[in-house]
Structures are given as structure tokens and as C-alpha cells.
Write an enzyme that holds these catalytic residues in place. Structure first.
Site, short mmCIF file in Angstrom:
data_model
loop_
_atom_site.label_atom_id
_atom_site.label_comp_id
_atom_site.label_asym_id
_atom_site.label_seq_id
_atom_site.Cartn_x
_atom_site.Cartn_y
_atom_site.Cartn_z
N LYS A 72 0.84 -1.20 0.00
CA LYS A 72 0.00 0.00 0.00
C LYS A 72 0.88 1.25 0.00
O LYS A 72 1.93 1.27 0.66
CB LYS A 72 -0.89 -0.04 1.26
CG LYS A 72 -1.92 1.09 1.34
CD LYS A 72 -2.80 0.91 2.57
CE LYS A 72 -3.84 2.00 2.70
NZ LYS A 72 -4.68 1.84 3.91
N SER A 147 -9.70 1.88 3.07
CA SER A 147 -8.86 2.56 2.13
C SER A 147 -7.88 1.65 1.38
O SER A 147 -7.37 2.05 0.33
CB SER A 147 -8.08 3.65 2.86
OG SER A 147 -7.21 3.07 3.81
N SER A 171 -9.69 -0.34 7.41
CA SER A 171 -9.18 -0.28 6.03
C SER A 171 -8.49 -1.52 5.50
O SER A 171 -8.20 -1.60 4.31
CB SER A 171 -8.23 0.89 5.88
OG SER A 171 -8.97 2.05 5.62
N1 GLN Z 1 -12.94 4.30 6.53
C1 GLN Z 1 -12.23 4.76 7.67
C2 GLN Z 1 -11.81 6.19 7.48
O1 GLN Z 1 -12.08 6.70 6.47
C3 GLN Z 1 -11.07 3.86 7.96
C4 GLN Z 1 -9.86 4.20 7.21
C5 GLN Z 1 -8.69 3.38 7.63
O2 GLN Z 1 -8.83 2.38 8.33
N2 GLN Z 1 -7.52 3.81 7.21
O3 GLN Z 1 -11.22 6.78 8.33
#
Ligand code: GLN
Length: 465
Positions: A72, A147, A171
Site C-alpha cells: 500500500k 482505504s 481499512s
Molecule cells: N474508513 C475509515 C476512514 O475513512 C477507515 C480508514 C482506515 O482504516 N484507514 O477513516
């Protein structure tokens, strides 16, 4: 070329082939599936070079020999670009490698490229990336989740053996669920955060997305462990999940509030209920749990994560890293214009929210209150494990949605995180595994274990899966 599932498939292939052959297969597949937009950049040359040196060296003493990683774009890899899928880091190259990645490389893995994600890991659909949305390989009209959407999509399409992701509020797990693969978030402090681009420092963890639970356990074992470069990493030694004996029937906790939840997609509900019934039929005991804080999980998460993000992202100022506005004529303009032009809308929204909840006059009402509620959530979560071994829920209340359906309403999007943020707020390990469903789209089951019992989480996931 056919490769059997997971790292076991890679190992079988390498009995008769070279690592270089393997890398060439993945490179061809990546090219074939370029329209998924999973990779931002493919490191063909350095991957082939590393493959040749592994071939020359042989597998002796390298337990992850030939494991091909997609990484990532918020995990540092020395000498390679690092951008968190943001314009503001355009042109930035990492000066060092994240500890969690270095440990995999030291064990014989290699990196094939950097994977698309939501900008600064903020999102649940991988639609906020500067490099454009990622498509779900199961249905390219739909999102892969976020994400770490690039990580999940790459893995589901067979473009790497293992993908690394980060998880601040779900995410790793939610995109794993949306793409029908396994994704695991370790306990807070179990895996070093050195070399991750910080989003919410008290919530962030890096972890693996894999095709099997065995692979996730193997990769976790190498990523995990104390690191002098991260003061929040735990000193505790890492226990090999393979050494955990299955203890027979498990006590399976399910939140009453989840059993009764309205607004869960009927296919998710059906798959989850059928799975739980199947487990009961096999002798596992269902333990209903009461959790009065379900409604405050998402607000608490967004107060704390945006507060931390607003502080973490202050370092991107047009001076230290990446993008600098060509229009700027003074220092102040450099800050204002570089940040205005360099960050996308979602990141700006989070910085503003975070700055607001931390500001004088609102701190007590929001940030301090958020921290107090977080403590209650942690205590309630700890108490679950007096009554049960593992807590189960769907990973997401939804199925993967259409790319065009998203992005209109941020609040709707924040609710995607309803079932995943508890593990981050409380620091527990959690894993998402695919379960059978009637429809064409995948459904993920989330399992959560007590803090620092990651090894048991893997053992229970294997026993239940
Ligand atoms: N969807 C969550 C956010 O937007 C989690 C994102 C993540 O775990 N990096 O913060």
C-alpha cells in the site's frame, strides 16, 4: 499460468521454477488487469533483479522465499516513491523502509509495486485517491472497499501473493470483505508503525491481506514484534499461531445490537445468520453480548481520528516533502497554496474537523469527551472476553456498492465503518474472512479476539472457518 492458492501455491510452483518466472507471471497479470487501477506503480526492474538474486541464493533459511508483495502506498520502501495516493507527496521518494516490510524482505519476500489507496488512507471505497478509483475485480462497476482497496483488488485478481495494508478504522478488513479475501488488523502495538505514513497514530496498524488464514498468520508472525524504532510497539514476544491447539467448541460472542441491527443488507444478514447457525450446529456456543455503545462508535472514531490526522498532516507544508505550489511567492503562500492544491476534498474535510475538535472552546466538548467514551468502549470490549473467546459480526453491514453511488454523502460513507472501528478504538486484533453467501458479491465475517491475543485469533479463525 495456473498458480495454486496462496503462498502454498507459490511454494509448489517454485519446486520446478525460478522466482524470476514467478515474478514474470505476476507482471503479465498486472498488465492484463491494468484497468482495475490497483497498482500506482510497478517495480518490474527491481523486482526481477531481486528475484534473480533470490534464485542465486536459494530458499535455505528464508521462510518467505519468493513471496511476492504488493505494498500500500503509505508504507515506506527505501529508494521507491511513497505518496499516500496524494498529490501533495508527488515526487517524494522514501529514504528508509518500514520495519514491518523490512522483516518480510529479510525473510525472502520481494516487492512488486505500490498499491493504490484512498488519499492518506481516508475512505471506505478507494475513490479519494489522486490516482483515481480502484475497481473491484469481482464486479468492476463496484468499489473494492477502502482505504486499502488497491491491496484487496490486487490480491483478489491474483496480481501478488500477499498485499500489505494499513487499518485505522477498518481499512484492511472492509476491503478484504468486499473483494472476498482474508484481511487482518493486529492488536495495537503488535506491529511496528515505523515507516507508515501516520493517519491516526493511536489507531493505525499495518497488516496482511491474503488468500488464506494460514498465509495471514505466517505474514503476521514476521511483521509482528518489538521494534526500538517505535515506542508504542509491544515488548511481548510473538507466539506462533501454528502452536496454538484448537480448544474444541468455542464460545462465540455476538452483539445483541448487531443481531437486531436495522439497515444491514439482507444478503449480509442472511449469510451471517446462516454461518452462526452452522457454527452452533457444530457445537460452538452462542453468547449474546450487550454493547450499549454501538451508536457512538463512529462519532467517537471520527473525533479521535480526525484530531490525530489534523496534527499528523501538518507536516505536509510544501517545504519538507513532495508538492510545492509554483504560484507561491512567500512562505505563508507556500503553506496555503501547497496545501490547498495538494490535498483532496476528503482530506481537507478531515483536517478541518480535527482542527475544530481540538480548538480552544471545543476541546472539552469533543476531543476530551471522545477520549472518555473511548475508555468506556475499551472497558466494555475487555469485558466481552470474560464471557466468550471471540466476537463475531459481519465485517461491513453492506455489500460492495457501485462506484458512482459513492462520494455524495460523507456521513453515509462514515457509517461503513460501524462494525470495524471498535477493534481500533479498543486496540484488539480482528480478522475478516470470506463466508458463503447466496449472491454473486462476497460477504466478510469479522472475528475479534482479546488484546495481544493475535495468535489465538488466527487459531480460532482457522477452527471456525
Ligand atoms: N474508513 C475509515 C476512514 O475513512 C477507515 C480508514 C482506515 O482504516 N484507514 O477513516
Amino acid at each position: 499460468m495456473q498458480l495454486e492458492k496462496g503462498f502454498a501455491g507459490v511454494q509448489a510452483f517454485l519446486e520446478t521454477h525460478r522466482v524470476e518466472d514467478l515474478v514474470r507471471i505476476y507482471l503479465a497479470r498486472i498488465e492484463d488487469r491494468a484497468s482495475l487501477n490497483a497498482f500506482i506503480e510497478v517495480y518490474a526492474e527491481s523486482a526481477l533483479e531481486r528475484a534473480r538474486s533470490l534464485d542465486a541464493q536459494g530458499p535455505e533459511g528464508l521462510p518467505l522465499f519468493g513471496m511476492v508483495l504488493g505494498v500500500k502506498d503509505n508504507i515506506a520502501y527505501k529508494g521507491h516513491p511513497l505518496g499516500a495516493s496524494s498529490k501533495i507527496l508527488d515526487g517524494f521518494e522514501s529514504l528508509y523502509t518500514a520495519t514491518c516490510l523490512q522483516r518480510l524482505i529479510d525473510a525472502g519476500a520481494l516487492v512488486i509495486g505500490r498499491l493504490n489507496c484512498d488519499e492518506f488512507a481516508m475512505g471506505s471505497a478507494n475513490i479519494t485517491s489522486y490516482y483515481g478509483p480502484v475497481k473491484n475485480p469481482i464486479d468492476p462497476e463496484r468499489v473494492p472497499g477502502g482505504s486499502s482497496g488497491g491491496s484487496a483488488a490486487a490480491l483478489a485478481a491474483g496480481l501478488c501473493t500477499v498485499a500489505l495494508g494499513t487499518d485505522t478504522g477498518g481499512s484492511i478488513r472492509q476491503p478484504a470483505a468486499f473483494c472476498g479475501v482474508v484481511g487482518m488488523k493486529p492488536s495495537y502495538g503488535r506491529v511496528s508503525r515505523y515507516g507508515l505514513i501516520a493517519y491516526g497514530s493511536s489507531l493505525d496498524q499495518a497488516g496482511p491481506l491474503c488468500q488464506t488464514v494460514e498465509d495471514a498468520a505466517l505474514v503476521w508472525r514476521f511483521m509482528a514484534g518489538p521494534d526500538p524504532l517505535d515506542m508504542t510497539s509491544s515488548e511481548g514476544s510473538v507466539i506462533d499461531p501454528a502452536e496454538i491447539e484448537s480448544k474444541g467448541p468455542l464460545r462465540i460472542g455476538v452483539l445483541k445490537q448487531v443481531m437486531e441491527m436495522e439497515g444491514m443488507h439482507p444478503e449480509v444478514r442472511e449469510a451471517f445468520d446462516a454461518y452462526i447457525q452452522g457454527l452452533q450446529a457444530k457445537g460452538h456456543e452462542l453468547v449474546p453480548l450487550d454493547f450499549p455503545y454501538l451508536d457512538v462508535l463512529v462519532p467517537t472514531y471520527y473525533v479521535i481520528s480526525t484530531a490525530e490526522a489534523s496534527s499528523n498532516l501538518s507536516r505536509f507544508d510544501g517545504v519538507h516533502y513532495g508538492y510545492r505550489s509554483p504560484e507561491a511567492k512567500s512562505l505563508e503562500e507556500t503553506y496555503i497554496l501547497s496545501r490547498s492544491e495538494g490535498f483532496g476534498a476528503e482530506v481537507k474535510r478531515r483536517i478541518m474537523t480535527g482542527t475544530f475538535v481540538l480548538s480552544v472552546g471545543y476541546y472539552d466538548a469533543y476531543y476530551k469527551k471522545g477520549m472518555q467514551v473511548r475508555r468506556l468502549i475499551q472497558q466494555a470490549t475487555d469485558s466481552f472476553f470474560e464471557a466468550c473467546d471471540v466476537v463475531l459480526s459481519p465485517t461491513s453491514p453492506n455489500l460492495p456498492f457501485k462506484i458512482n453511488d459513492t462520494g455524495k454523502d460523507p456521513i453515509q460513507m462514515y457509517l461503513e465503518d460501524l462494525l470495524t472501528v471498535q477493534a481500533n478504538l479498543a486496540g484488539n486484533p480482528a480478522i475478516s474472512i470470506p463466508i458463503p453467501s447466496k449472491g454473486k458479491l462476497p460477504v466478510g465475517l469479522q472475528l475479534m479476539a482479546p488484546r495481544m491475543q493475535d495468535h489465538k485469533l488466527f487459531a480460532w479463525a482457522k477452527a471456525l472457518g
